[in-house]
Design a protein around this motif. Structure first.
Motif, PDB file in Angstrom:
ATOM      1  N   THR A  36       2.138   2.955  -4.135  1.00 53.10           N
ATOM      2  CA  THR A  36       1.964   2.297  -2.837  1.00 53.10           C
ATOM      3  C   THR A  36       3.231   1.553  -2.433  1.00 53.10           C
ATOM      4  N   TYR A  37       3.865   0.909  -3.397  1.00 57.52           N
ATOM      5  CA  TYR A  37       5.059   0.119  -3.108  1.00 57.52           C
ATOM      6  C   TYR A  37       6.259   1.021  -2.843  1.00 57.52           C
ATOM      7  N   GLY A  38       6.278   2.221  -3.446  1.00 57.73           N
ATOM      8  CA  GLY A  38       7.334   3.174  -3.149  1.00 57.73           C
ATOM      9  C   GLY A  38       7.230   3.694  -1.726  1.00 57.73           C
ATOM     10  N   VAL A  39       6.022   4.065  -1.307  1.00 51.56           N
ATOM     11  CA  VAL A  39       5.815   4.539   0.064  1.00 51.56           C
ATOM     12  C   VAL A  39       6.105   3.424   1.055  1.00 51.56           C
ATOM     13  N   ASP A  40       5.693   2.204   0.729  1.00 52.09           N
ATOM     14  CA  ASP A  40       5.931   1.065   1.613  1.00 52.09           C
ATOM     15  C   ASP A  40       7.428   0.812   1.777  1.00 52.09           C
ATOM     16  N   ALA A  41       8.195   0.932   0.697  1.00 51.54           N
ATOM     17  CA  ALA A  41       9.650   0.739   0.780  1.00 51.54           C
ATOM     18  C   ALA A  41      10.296   1.814   1.646  1.00 51.54           C
ATOM     19  N   LEU A  42       9.824   3.057   1.518  1.00 52.92           N
ATOM     20  CA  LEU A  42      10.368   4.140   2.342  1.00 52.92           C
ATOM     21  C   LEU A  42      10.087   3.882   3.818  1.00 52.92           C
ATOM     22  N   ARG A  43       8.901   3.386   4.133  1.00 49.77           N
ATOM     23  CA  ARG A  43       8.567   3.086   5.534  1.00 49.77           C
ATOM     24  C   ARG A  43       9.403   1.921   6.048  1.00 49.77           C
ATOM     25  N   HIS A  44       9.647   0.934   5.195  1.00 48.41           N
ATOM     26  CA  HIS A  44      10.524  -0.178   5.584  1.00 48.41           C
ATOM     27  C   HIS A  44      11.869   0.345   6.060  1.00 48.41           C
ATOM     28  N   LEU A  45      12.436   1.268   5.311  1.00 49.28           N
ATOM     29  CA  LEU A  45      13.779   1.772   5.613  1.00 49.28           C
ATOM     30  C   LEU A  45      13.769   2.701   6.824  1.00 49.28           C
ATOM     31  N   ILE A  46      12.797   3.603   6.875  1.00 47.38           N
ATOM     32  CA  ILE A  46      12.778   4.605   7.949  1.00 47.38           C
ATOM     33  C   ILE A  46      12.457   3.973   9.299  1.00 47.38           C
ATOM     34  N   PHE A  47      11.549   2.990   9.315  1.00 47.81           N
ATOM     35  CA  PHE A  47      11.118   2.386  10.579  1.00 47.81           C
ATOM     36  C   PHE A  47      11.677   0.976  10.753  1.00 47.81           C
ATOM     37  N   HIS A  56       3.186  -3.301   4.564  1.00 46.05           N
ATOM     38  CA  HIS A  56       2.237  -4.337   4.150  1.00 46.05           C
ATOM     39  C   HIS A  56       2.816  -5.319   3.146  1.00 46.05           C
ATOM     40  N   PHE A  57       3.994  -5.031   2.625  1.00 47.31           N
ATOM     41  CA  PHE A  57       4.648  -5.928   1.681  1.00 47.31           C
ATOM     42  C   PHE A  57       6.097  -6.118   2.122  1.00 47.31           C
ATOM     43  N   ALA A  58       6.727  -7.155   1.609  1.00 50.69           N
ATOM     44  CA  ALA A  58       8.151  -7.343   1.866  1.00 50.69           C
ATOM     45  C   ALA A  58       8.942  -6.280   1.113  1.00 50.69           C
ATOM     46  N   LEU A  59      10.064  -5.862   1.671  1.00 51.32           N
ATOM     47  CA  LEU A  59      10.897  -4.855   1.012  1.00 51.32           C
ATOM     48  C   LEU A  59      11.347  -5.337  -0.367  1.00 51.32           C
ATOM     49  N   THR A  60      11.629  -6.632  -0.474  1.00 50.35           N
ATOM     50  CA  THR A  60      12.015  -7.188  -1.776  1.00 50.35           C
ATOM     51  C   THR A  60      10.909  -7.014  -2.796  1.00 50.35           C
ATOM     52  N   THR A  61       9.656  -7.237  -2.377  1.00 50.97           N
ATOM     53  CA  THR A  61       8.515  -7.048  -3.274  1.00 50.97           C
ATOM     54  C   THR A  61       8.409  -5.597  -3.714  1.00 50.97           C
ATOM     55  N   ASP A  62       8.565  -4.683  -2.758  1.00 52.77           N
ATOM     56  CA  ASP A  62       8.506  -3.259  -3.093  1.00 52.77           C
ATOM     57  C   ASP A  62       9.545  -2.896  -4.141  1.00 52.77           C
ATOM     58  N   LEU A  63      10.775  -3.351  -3.949  1.00 54.11           N
ATOM     59  CA  LEU A  63      11.854  -2.989  -4.866  1.00 54.11           C
ATOM     60  C   LEU A  63      11.659  -3.640  -6.234  1.00 54.11           C
ATOM     61  N   LEU A  64      11.147  -4.874  -6.262  1.00 55.39           N
ATOM     62  CA  LEU A  64      10.893  -5.533  -7.539  1.00 55.39           C
ATOM     63  C   LEU A  64       9.808  -4.799  -8.325  1.00 55.39           C
ATOM     64  N   VAL A  65       8.753  -4.368  -7.634  1.00 57.20           N
ATOM     65  CA  VAL A  65       7.682  -3.629  -8.312  1.00 57.20           C
ATOM     66  C   VAL A  65       8.199  -2.292  -8.831  1.00 57.20           C
ATOM     67  N   LEU A  66       8.994  -1.591  -8.020  1.00 52.98           N
ATOM     68  CA  LEU A  66       9.554  -0.319  -8.467  1.00 52.98           C
ATOM     69  C   LEU A  66      10.475  -0.509  -9.666  1.00 52.98           C
TER      70      LEU A  66
END
Length: 264
Positions: free
Chosen positions: A211-222, A235-245
């Motif tokens: 979920t956090y990987g898809v969310d990070a991709l959407r952050h970047l694309i949009f 739904h999450f901050a990009l920093t959160t997505d990258l930390l989880v990944l």
């Protein structure tokens, strides 16, 4: 340390050569992304009207799903790469490598990096198809997307290595993978918005690392989308997505290396 680096490079190079010399895998690398994009994305988009977007947000279902198609591509390629461990065990190559005076974790790392490289090549084809989804990418953005996709691929490959190291047959490995892959993908928010699902499903989606990987991709694309669109898409901050990944890579990398090192 020099021995470990040479081991990682050698195993990585072997995995790359095996892929490059296998014509059927090369054909599949081109055909599979086209299948995902033209049939999965275009087909579902044509079959349903995307009415989940809030008023005033101009977004097609194919645009919404495009980051999920990228994640799907590296997910399937990465997790099933672990089957090469069982293949090498059956044909004796793995036994020869395991008795060599090299660190076993280096062998696992080399396999993971080799498989992740192959997955990135497939993802690059999908990035080239972005204009068909009316998504425009530039070189810096492509580099950022490939970095996130590499983290996703590396983590999922380590998961495949960990499971394959404990399996005896290809059939058993494939059964376990099929049991894991579909929930990982469908609960990642790749095909439907996180905000429009039941509470019990939303809870499961929060525990799905993809979920956090898809969310990070959407952050970047949009990244340039209006605020109301971003609220709907991410739904999450990009920093959160990258930390989880990053944490997922470290945890699964440790588990994959540990299970691989315990092989007899």
């Amino acid at each position: 340390m020099g021995t470990a680096l040479r081991t990682i490079y050698t195993i990585w190079y072997r995995e790359w050569l095996r892929f490059w010399r296998d014509r059927s895998r090369l054909v599949g690398m081109i055909g599979q992304p086209l299948l995902y994009f033209l049939i999965v994305g275009q087909g579902i988009s044509a079959a349903m009207a995307f009415r989940a977007a809030p008023p005033g947000v101009e977004l097609s279902y194919l645009q919404f799903m495009y980051p999920g198609i990228l994640a799907m591509s590296v997910l399937f390629t990465s997790i099933f790469s672990g089957i090469s461990i069982i293949w090498d065990r059956e044909f004796g190559f793995l036994k020869e490598v395991l008795v060599a005076p090299v660190p076993r974790w280096g062998i696992a790392m080399g396999k993971a990096l080799g498989s992740s490289t192959v997955a990135l090549c497939q993802a690059a084809i999908l990035l080239a198809l972005a204009p068909l989804a009316q998504i425009h990418l530039n070189l810096p953005l492509i580099g950022q997307l490939l970095s996130v996709l590499f983290l996703i691929s590396l983590a999922i490959t380590f998961l495949g290595v960990a499971i394959a190291s404990r399996m005896e047959t290809m059939e058993g490995f494939q059964m376990i993978m099929n049991f894991l892959v579909m929930p990982l993908y469908f609960l990642s928010g790749a095909m439907f918005p996180l905000a429009n699902v039941p509470e019990w499903m939303a809870a499961l989606m929060h525990f799905d690392p993809l979920t956090y990987g898809v969310d990070a991709l959407r952050h970047l694309i949009f990244a340039g989308a209006p605020p109301q669109a971003l609220t709907f898409l991410v739904h999450f901050a990009l920093t959160t997505d990258l930390l989880v990944l990053g944490a997922m890579v470290l945890v699964l990398g440790g588990l994959g290396s540990w299970f691989f090192s315990r092989q007899i």
